[in-house]
Motif scaffolding. Structure first.
Motif, PDB file in Angstrom:
ATOM      1  N   LYS A 134       4.697   3.713 -10.894  1.00 46.81           N
ATOM      2  CA  LYS A 134       3.258   3.972 -11.009  1.00 46.81           C
ATOM      3  C   LYS A 134       2.780   3.710 -12.418  1.00 46.81           C
ATOM      4  CE  LYS A 134       3.377   8.232  -9.248  1.00 46.81           C
ATOM      5  NZ  LYS A 134       2.985   9.514  -8.664  1.00 46.81           N
TER       6      LYS A 134
ATOM      7  N   GLY B 224       1.755   2.713  -3.137  1.00 46.80           N
ATOM      8  CA  GLY B 224       0.707   3.270  -3.982  1.00 46.80           C
ATOM      9  C   GLY B 224      -0.166   2.238  -4.678  1.00 46.80           C
ATOM     10  N   LYS B 225      -0.180   1.008  -4.189  1.00 44.67           N
ATOM     11  CA  LYS B 225      -1.031  -0.001  -4.826  1.00 44.67           C
ATOM     12  C   LYS B 225      -2.321  -0.148  -4.022  1.00 44.67           C
ATOM     13  CE  LYS B 225       2.577  -0.738  -7.331  1.00 44.67           C
ATOM     14  NZ  LYS B 225       2.719   0.040  -8.567  1.00 44.67           N
ATOM     15  N   ASP B 226      -3.441  -0.101  -4.733  1.00 43.22           N
ATOM     16  CA  ASP B 226      -4.738  -0.278  -4.089  1.00 43.22           C
ATOM     17  C   ASP B 226      -4.958  -1.769  -3.865  1.00 43.22           C
ATOM     18  OD1 ASP B 226      -7.305  -0.284  -3.242  1.00 43.22           O
ATOM     19  OD2 ASP B 226      -8.133   0.815  -4.947  1.00 43.22           O
TER      20      ASP B 226
ATOM     21  N   ALA C  89       0.334   7.795  -1.401  1.00 38.24           N
ATOM     22  CA  ALA C  89       1.596   7.466  -2.076  1.00 38.24           C
ATOM     23  C   ALA C  89       1.536   7.869  -3.546  1.00 38.24           C
ATOM     24  CB  ALA C  89       1.879   5.972  -1.947  1.00 38.24           C
ATOM     25  N   ASN C  90       0.383   7.663  -4.178  1.00 38.38           N
ATOM     26  CA  ASN C  90       0.266   8.002  -5.593  1.00 38.38           C
ATOM     27  C   ASN C  90       0.335   9.494  -5.853  1.00 38.38           C
ATOM     28  OD1 ASN C  90       0.209   5.618  -7.062  1.00 38.38           O
ATOM     29  ND2 ASN C  90      -1.878   5.180  -6.421  1.00 38.38           N
TER      30      ASN C  90
ATOM     31  N   THR D 173       8.664   5.281  -7.292  1.00 44.95           N
ATOM     32  CA  THR D 173       7.268   5.705  -7.368  1.00 44.95           C
ATOM     33  C   THR D 173       7.175   7.179  -7.747  1.00 44.95           C
ATOM     34  OG1 THR D 173       7.171   6.348  -5.066  1.00 44.95           O
ATOM     35  CG2 THR D 173       6.627   4.068  -5.541  1.00 44.95           C
TER      36      THR D 173
ATOM     37  N   LYS E 196       0.837  -1.201   0.000  1.00 46.12           N
ATOM     38  CA  LYS E 196       0.000   0.000   0.000  1.00 46.12           C
ATOM     39  C   LYS E 196       0.869   1.247   0.000  1.00 46.12           C
ATOM     40  CE  LYS E 196      -4.244  -1.371   2.318  1.00 46.12           C
ATOM     41  NZ  LYS E 196      -4.784  -1.549   3.651  1.00 46.12           N
TER      42      LYS E 196
ATOM     43  N   PHE F 278      -6.871  -5.423  -5.958  1.00 42.49           N
ATOM     44  CA  PHE F 278      -6.124  -6.586  -6.451  1.00 42.49           C
ATOM     45  C   PHE F 278      -6.601  -7.864  -5.774  1.00 42.49           C
ATOM     46  CE2 PHE F 278      -3.282  -3.174  -7.623  1.00 42.49           C
ATOM     47  CZ  PHE F 278      -2.784  -3.586  -8.843  1.00 42.49           C
TER      48      PHE F 278
ATOM     49  N   GLU G  64      -0.771  -3.949 -14.580  1.00 39.12           N
ATOM     50  CA  GLU G  64      -1.447  -4.174 -13.306  1.00 39.12           C
ATOM     51  C   GLU G  64      -2.931  -4.403 -13.513  1.00 39.12           C
ATOM     52  OE1 GLU G  64      -0.412  -1.105 -10.547  1.00 39.12           O
ATOM     53  OE2 GLU G  64       1.669  -1.770 -10.485  1.00 39.12           O
TER      54      GLU G  64
ATOM     55  N   PRO H 252      -3.558   4.880   2.321  1.00 39.83           N
ATOM     56  CA  PRO H 252      -2.105   4.979   2.100  1.00 39.83           C
ATOM     57  C   PRO H 252      -1.727   4.952   0.615  1.00 39.83           C
ATOM     58  CG  PRO H 252      -2.568   3.373   3.810  1.00 39.83           C
ATOM     59  CD  PRO H 252      -3.891   3.804   3.255  1.00 39.83           C
ATOM     60  N   ASP H 253      -2.442   4.125  -0.188  1.00 41.76           N
ATOM     61  CA  ASP H 253      -2.032   4.031  -1.590  1.00 41.76           C
ATOM     62  C   ASP H 253      -2.333   5.314  -2.352  1.00 41.76           C
ATOM     63  OD1 ASP H 253      -4.603   2.365  -0.937  1.00 41.76           O
ATOM     64  OD2 ASP H 253      -4.930   3.152  -2.949  1.00 41.76           O
ATOM     65  N   ARG H 254      -3.438   5.977  -1.997  1.00 43.29           N
ATOM     66  CA  ARG H 254      -3.752   7.239  -2.677  1.00 43.29           C
ATOM     67  C   ARG H 254      -2.724   8.298  -2.331  1.00 43.29           C
ATOM     68  NH1 ARG H 254     -10.130   7.918  -2.758  1.00 43.29           N
ATOM     69  NH2 ARG H 254     -10.542   6.087  -4.033  1.00 43.29           N
TER      70      ARG H 254
END
Lengths: 454, 299
Positions: free
Chosen positions: B147, A275-277, B119-120, B213, A272, A281, B152, B115-117
């Protein structure tokens, strides 16, 4: 000198060939089939029996390998502890049965029920979709749970499925004018023969029947040879499905998508943080795996003629787990090997072996445990052995348990547990070196290490 | 504000300064760094924390913490054990949802995002205990990070013809990963399982992976814990280089000397509150800080 080099080279090539998992897999499966042929010869099986035995072997190998592959997507790749495999299988075959059983527009006799009379291929697609949808339904709330609680939810749901199938009030009812239902405790009769339907779809049924009769006569397997050929054909169809499973799941695994799944297995929080949702997945992987389990269930039961709820006990879930553990969770090739070994050695093996023993030696029947153990006092172990061989069907489960314990102690990672199937669509080797030539990665590494060390 | 693009990363690789330069960095050099940062006075504030509060049951782990991080600086976050540094980190990066307060990243409210948002958007963290994906190779670890990977998506990875476009993109990503591994001088470990790396190598890998990233702000949670001195020098050298390239760092660290020598600004937390903040020289003289570290009661 050149000769010595040559042979060393050959050995190198041989080792490299053996290194390939596919080669090991082929060797293993051929070995298992060969063992069964030899066993059949020892039993002086006729050709008909021999063919039946091999058809059944490929049936079980294919089924368990497919289920192990689907479970590998959940556990080996994503780390989802699914111990409700049988529930998804049950939903698959029951949906197929209801969709494809012969339609009945008048109230059927007690103990029987009809279906919607749709073509079998629609029924199969429906079953796969239903299992996948049910997986999605389970996944939405359950994937937020920790691994162990998730496991409890899945095994609980597989039992909910079984009790629903047993439910009286759902036994039969009228939907859109059709009399359909789950059949309750007496289950459902499957009035479709998958082989006939498959051939019928291509308009080959008649020529196939004629072919099987003529060939049966020519090779001398007695009257009514069609069931023998049906078995062989169905076994081959399942092997084709198995190849499909393998190709699909290998492609899933060796891709950026599979890489994220592996990362979730290793550390979801770290994934996470990159940046992986991860929820998205996980849900996708779970649904795909469940749909494949549904298909596995359909292929396992479609040729059985009937299904009853009590066939869908958690037992089969654990069979699939044993297959996966033997093969090595995290490896697709390993999953197929595990399925093959489980089916041939642990599932079918003991019974076949006891048949070989009984066929080779004249043994008096021993009916009770007392009769078996009593002669031990007179140092006569034969009755006990005879009794053991006679009851091997029950002893299978003991043997499975022992194998599991042994594996957990000595090789918890399974046969192919190295997890070396690269999660990428391209080889991740060193790129073409800028300075011409292509030094092996390790050499370059040594140099770098030397510089670092200073 | 400018985002750090691939080309800038490439420049870093090309000018790949030998590690010795960093190792012989004298205290004067750091002072001049500090002076330069002070003169520069960049206006952009990529990260702003306002009145952050986090309660666990009856315990207040973070109590009305407010601070700002300036673009292109190295800011240290220090404090004794239990001061709330890690909880603050977790609230900023979305691991915990703050009880109250706000986190702004590039002027946008990111409080409570997943957290992933976060990080993005370019705010990426590393962990106190390096979180390597142990049963994946170093290269697989690296390849995971970039990214916007086409592959994916499940169907693109599986369907025969679309898969080719995935492979093409993966070739590019692989190239970037090799460059990044070379920059951190761990390219000889590419085929090794991440679980086999030493503590220091893991920290290098984690930083390298985080950089892939394409973040603008990096939050490093104790990046030097369990790292041997020579690797620590290397890691510091890399962080300084990256800072000079425009990356912004917030570093949680226990080692006071390390923070004092390397950061332009230091935030001191104590008992969940921001005790004080300022340039290292000021912090060193601050009575409250000394007291907090010696275990005395404040107020």
């Amino acid at each position: 000198m050149s000769g010595a080099e040559q042979s060393a080279d050959d050995r190198g090539t041989l080792a490299a060939v053996w290194e390939q998992d596919a080669v090991k897999l082929t060797a293993l499966v051929s070995g298992l089939f060969a063992a069964y042929v030899v066993g059949g010869l020892l039993l002086s099986y006729g050709l008909r029996q021999q063919l039946n035995e091999l058809a059944q072997l490929s049936f079980f190998i294919a089924v368990f390998a497919m289920l192990a592959l689907a479970l590998n997507l959940h556990w080996g790749y994503t780390g989802l502890f699914n111990i409700g495999v049988i529930g998804f299988m049950g939903i698959g075959i029951y949906t197929t049965a209801i969709l494809s059983k012969g339609a009945t527009l008048t109230e059927p006799a007690a103990g029987t029920t009809g279906g919607f009379g749709l073509p079998l291929w629609i029924g199969i697609i429906g079953g796969v979709v239903a299992a996948g949808l049910f997986g999605g339904l389970v996944a939405l709330p359950a994937l937020r749970l920790r691994a162990d609680y998730f496991a409890i939810v899945t095994v609980g749901l597989s039992e909910v499925v079984r009790f629903t199938l047993l439910e009286q009030s759902l036994q039969q009812g009228q939907v859109l004018g059709y009399w359909v239902g789950l059949g309750g405790g007496s289950g459902l009769l499957l009035d479709f023969d998958p082989v006939d339907r498959l051939l019928g779809a291509f308009g080959l049924l008649e020529s196939y029947t004629r072919f099987s009769e003529r060939t049966g006569e020519a090779i001398g397997i007695g009257s009514n040879p069609k069931p023998v050929f049906d078995g062989i054909l169905y076994g081959l169809v399942l092997l084709v499905f198995l190849v499909g499973f393998y190709v699909l799941l290998t492609r899933v695994g060796s891709s950026p998508y599979g890489r994220v799944l592996k990362a979730i297995r290793e550390d979801e929080d770290a994934t996470k943080a990159l940046g992986k949702d991860t929820d998205r997945f996980k849900i996708k992987a779970f649904v795909i795996g469940c749909a494949l389990m549904g298909l596995g269930g359909i292929l396992l039961y479609a040729s059985q003629g009937a299904i009853t709820p009590n066939a869908f006990r958690p037992r089969i879930t654990f069979f699939v787990w044993i297959a996966l553990i033997i093969g090595g969770a995290g490896s697709n090739t390993g999953s197929v090997m595990g399925g093959a070994i489980f089916a041939a050695v642990l599932y079918q093996g003991p019974i076949f072996f006891s048949n070989v023993i009984e066929g080779s030696f004249e043994i008096d029947a021993v009916n009770t445990f007392a009769q078996a153990v009593g002669p031990l006092a007179a140092a006569d172990p034969v009755p006990l052995l005879a009794y053991t061989v006679d009851n091997i069907g029950q002893l299978r489960f003991v043997i499975m348990g022992l194998v599991l314990i042994y594996l957990m102690h000595n090789r918890p990672e399974g046969i192919l547990g190295h997890r070396k199937e690269t999660a990428s669509t391209i080889p991740l080797g060193r790129r073409r070196a800028k300075t011409g030539g292509s030094p092996p990665a390790t050499d370059g590494g040594e140099e770098n290490r030397g510089v670092d060390g200073e | 504000m400018s985002t750090v693009s691939d080309t800038e990363v490439d420049d870093v690789v090309d000018t790949n300064a030998p590690a010795e330069d960093v190792e012989i960095e004298e205290p004067e050099a750091q002072d001049s760094d500090v002076e330069r940062a002070a003169k520069h006075t960049p206006s952009a504030i990529p990260l702003r924390v306002e009145g952050l509060r986090k309660e666990f049951g009856g315990i207040v782990a973070v109590d009305e913490a407010s601070f700002e991080i300036t673009e292109g600086t190295l800011t240290g976050l220090i404090g004794p054990n239990g001061a709330g540094k890690s909880t603050t980190f977790n609230c900023i990066t979305g691991v915990h949802e703050p009880t109250a307060g706000q986190v702004q990243f590039n002027g946008e409210d990111i409080t409570g995002l997943s957290p992933d948002r976060i990080a993005n958007r370019g705010l990426v963290r590393t962990f106190q205990i390096a979180r390597e994906l142990e049963e994946m190779t170093v290269m697989e670890n690296m390849m995971l990070a970039p990214k916007g990977q086409r592959g994916e998506s499940l169907w693109r990875s599986v369907l025969p013809f679309v898969r080719r476009s995935v492979s093409e993109q993966e070739e590019e990503i692989l190239e970037r990963c090799w460059e990044m591994l070379e920059f951190f001088e761990i390219d000889h470990l590419a085929d090794e399982y991440a679980g086999n790396l030493s503590g220091g190598q893991r920290k290098l890998l984690e930083l390298a992976r985080a950089l892939l990233t394409e973040p603008t702000v990096l939050l490093l949670d104790e990046p030097f814990a369990g790292v041997n001195p020579s690797l620590e020098e290397r890691l510091l050298g890399h962080i300084h280089d990256l800072r000079d390239d425009g990356y912004t760092f917030l570093i949680v660290e226990h080692d006071m000397d390390l923070i004092m020598q390397n950061c332009e600004r230091v935030i001191v937390m104590h008992q969940g509150r921001v005790l004080t903040e300022g340039p290292p020289a000021e912090i060193k003289r601050n009575e409250d800080v000394i007291e907090a570290y010696l275990g005395g009661e404040v107020e």
